[in-house]
Motif scaffolding. Structure first.
Motif, PDB file in Angstrom:
ATOM      1  N   VAL A  40      14.023-116.801  54.932  1.00  0.00           N
ATOM      2  CA  VAL A  40      12.820-115.959  54.918  1.00  0.00           C
ATOM      3  C   VAL A  40      13.176-114.550  55.376  1.00  0.00           C
ATOM      4  O   VAL A  40      14.098-114.354  56.161  1.00  0.00           O
ATOM      5  CB  VAL A  40      11.697-116.527  55.824  1.00  0.00           C
ATOM      6  CG1 VAL A  40      11.207-117.856  55.315  1.00  0.00           C
ATOM      7  CG2 VAL A  40      12.139-116.653  57.247  1.00  0.00           C
ATOM      8  N   MET A  54       5.737-114.197  59.266  1.00  0.00           N
ATOM      9  CA  MET A  54       5.779-114.994  58.039  1.00  0.00           C
ATOM     10  C   MET A  54       5.049-116.312  58.284  1.00  0.00           C
ATOM     11  O   MET A  54       5.039-116.831  59.397  1.00  0.00           O
ATOM     12  CB  MET A  54       7.229-115.258  57.634  1.00  0.00           C
ATOM     13  CG  MET A  54       8.027-114.000  57.347  1.00  0.00           C
ATOM     14  SD  MET A  54       7.513-113.173  55.859  1.00  0.00           S
ATOM     15  CE  MET A  54       8.252-114.218  54.640  1.00  0.00           C
ATOM     16  N   ASP A  84       5.555-114.154  50.379  1.00  0.00           N
ATOM     17  CA  ASP A  84       4.948-115.083  51.335  1.00  0.00           C
ATOM     18  C   ASP A  84       3.530-115.464  50.905  1.00  0.00           C
ATOM     19  O   ASP A  84       3.138-116.630  50.979  1.00  0.00           O
ATOM     20  CB  ASP A  84       4.950-114.442  52.725  1.00  0.00           C
ATOM     21  CG  ASP A  84       4.504-115.382  53.822  1.00  0.00           C
ATOM     22  OD1 ASP A  84       4.884-116.568  53.784  1.00  0.00           O
ATOM     23  OD2 ASP A  84       3.764-114.939  54.706  1.00  0.00           O
TER      24      ASP A  84
END
Length: 93
Positions: A40, A54, A84
């Protein structure tokens, strides 16, 4: 040489999970468009400069939209990059 991709901003690197479409008894299964989060990005900043976290983390199993994402190939493996907010949810046992 192994490569590691670290997504930028609010992007998520996902390896799609391809479940078997038929059981040993021959029953057809509905396929769920899911994947495992590999990496991520750090996230985005709001107008005040504060970091927006996130919603997923590495190792999560996520539900993906039917279309979208950018396909990426690294070391003969296929991955997809999603924002996201494009990820529909997380899957839990």
């Amino acid at each position: 040489m192994a490569k590691r991709l670290i997504p930028t901003l609010n992007r998520v690197l996902v390896e799609k999970i391809v479940p078997p479409s038929k059981t040993a008894a021959g029953i057809l299964l509905q396929e769920l468009n899911s994947g495992k989060v590999i990496a991520v990005g750090p996230g985005l900043r709001n107008r005040e400069g504060e970091m927006i976290p996130m919603s997923v983390k590495e190792g999560d199993t996520v539900l993906l939209p039917e279309y979208g994402g950018s396909q990426v190939k690294l070391d003969d493996k296929e991955y997809h990059l999603y924002r996201d907010e494009d990820i529909l949810g997380t899957l839990h046992d």
